[in-house]
Scaffold this motif. Structure first.
Motif, short mmCIF file in Angstrom:
data_model
loop_
_atom_site.label_atom_id
_atom_site.label_comp_id
_atom_site.label_asym_id
_atom_site.label_seq_id
_atom_site.Cartn_x
_atom_site.Cartn_y
_atom_site.Cartn_z
N GLN A 16 0.83 -1.19 0.00
CA GLN A 16 0.00 0.00 0.00
C GLN A 16 0.87 1.25 0.00
O GLN A 16 0.50 2.29 -0.59
N GLN A 17 2.03 1.16 0.63
CA GLN A 17 2.94 2.31 0.65
C GLN A 17 3.49 2.61 -0.74
O GLN A 17 3.86 3.76 -1.02
N TYR A 18 3.55 1.60 -1.63
CA TYR A 18 3.94 1.88 -3.00
C TYR A 18 2.92 2.82 -3.64
O TYR A 18 3.28 3.82 -4.27
N LEU A 19 1.63 2.49 -3.47
CA LEU A 19 0.56 3.29 -4.10
C LEU A 19 0.52 4.71 -3.57
O LEU A 19 0.20 5.64 -4.31
N ASP A 20 0.87 4.85 -2.29
CA ASP A 20 0.82 6.17 -1.65
C ASP A 20 2.13 6.94 -1.75
O ASP A 20 2.21 8.08 -1.26
N HIS A 21 3.12 6.34 -2.38
CA HIS A 21 4.46 6.97 -2.39
C HIS A 21 4.45 8.24 -3.23
O HIS A 21 3.88 8.27 -4.33
N PRO A 22 5.11 9.31 -2.76
CA PRO A 22 5.10 10.57 -3.51
C PRO A 22 5.73 10.44 -4.90
O PRO A 22 5.33 11.17 -5.82
N LYS A 25 2.89 8.62 -6.97
CA LYS A 25 1.76 9.52 -7.12
C LYS A 25 2.13 10.68 -8.05
O LYS A 25 1.30 11.14 -8.84
N GLU A 29 0.20 11.66 -11.47
CA GLU A 29 -0.37 13.00 -11.65
C GLU A 29 0.35 13.79 -12.73
O GLU A 29 -0.11 14.87 -13.15
N HIS A 145 -3.52 -0.26 -10.75
CA HIS A 145 -4.27 0.59 -9.81
C HIS A 145 -4.52 1.97 -10.40
O HIS A 145 -5.65 2.47 -10.39
N TYR A 146 -3.47 2.57 -10.94
CA TYR A 146 -3.61 3.95 -11.43
C TYR A 146 -4.27 4.02 -12.80
O TYR A 146 -5.03 4.96 -13.07
N ARG A 149 -7.96 3.77 -12.34
CA ARG A 149 -8.54 5.00 -11.79
C ARG A 149 -8.72 6.06 -12.88
O ARG A 149 -9.71 6.78 -12.90
#
Length: 223
Positions: A16-22, A25, A29, A145-146, A149
């Motif tokens: 999960q920390q991979y997905l939330d990593h700056p 992300k 973005e 995941h991305y 989305r």
């Protein structure tokens, strides 16, 4: 639930920390500094060079011709697809690939590949898979995941290629084949060996997280 699915579930707090990593992300973005991505490409190229050696050991240790084909396939994907994509982008950013290959990897990168190479030298075929799948499967996990989305992540010239490389049907097909081999081999190992595999998988999942941290911090230092 397969053994691999169980391992991923056990390590989901890390994944999960991979997905939330700056860093990740920022790629999704399109806001990540290109300088940071540039440094990541260099480190990942050096990583893939050693990753290829890991599969070379596995190819040597394979028990059957079918296993040999699997590892030859893995080695080909790493060299023809992943490494080639990195080379094209680095050349576009003005890098000389001979010079890049002669650089010393970051200590975090070096620790990761040294751990995998040690597993490849001393362990069995399933151990090599346990060490390499956190990288191969987590990249698909992140990209899927991305992309699910928003397809907008595919539009960036550099980052879009990364998400495309790891979410496309071809990559999903191969990661499923390698995962199936891992699950098949896991059916015949002892409980003690399963615990060893759990340790290897978790260790390499943590190395993956450290690699993303390194990529983000190293790029910041060079800004």
């Amino acid at each position: 639930m397969t053994f691999l699915e169980t391992l991923i579930e056990e390590n989901m707090p890390i994944w999960q920390q991979y997905l939330d990593h700056p860093f990740i992300k920022g790629m999704a973005e399109g806001s990540l500094s290109l300088d940071l991505y540039h440094q990541y490409l260099i480190e990942d190229t050096l990583y893939l060079k050693e990753f290829g050696r890991v599969y070379a050991y596995a190819l040597y240790k394979a028990d059957t011709l079918a296993q040999m084909r699997y590892f030859y396939e893995m080695l080909s994907i790493v060299q023809k697809n992943e490494a080639y994509s990195r080379i094209l982008h680095l050349q576009e950013l003005g890098e000389d690939m001979d010079e890049v290959e002669n650089r010393n990897p970051d200590p975090v990168n070096q620790m990761y590949t040294a751990y995998m190479l040690n597993i490849a030298k001393s362990g069995q075929v399933i151990d090599v898979l346990a060490a390499s799948l956190p990288c191969m499967v987590s990249y698909r996990f992140i990209a899927d995941h991305y992309v699910q989305r928003s397809k907008d992540v595919l539009k960036h010239h550099f980052y879009g290629q990364w998400f495309s490389d790891y979410s496309n049907e071809n990559y999903s097909y191969y990661t499923k084949r390698w995962s199936d081999l891992f699950n098949q081999l896991a059916e015949s190992i002892s409980h003690e060996h399963q615990n060893k595999i759990r340790k290897i998988f978790k260790e390499c999942s943590l190395h993956e997280l450290n690699f993303w941290n390194m990529a983000y911090q190293k790029g910041k230092e060079n800004e």
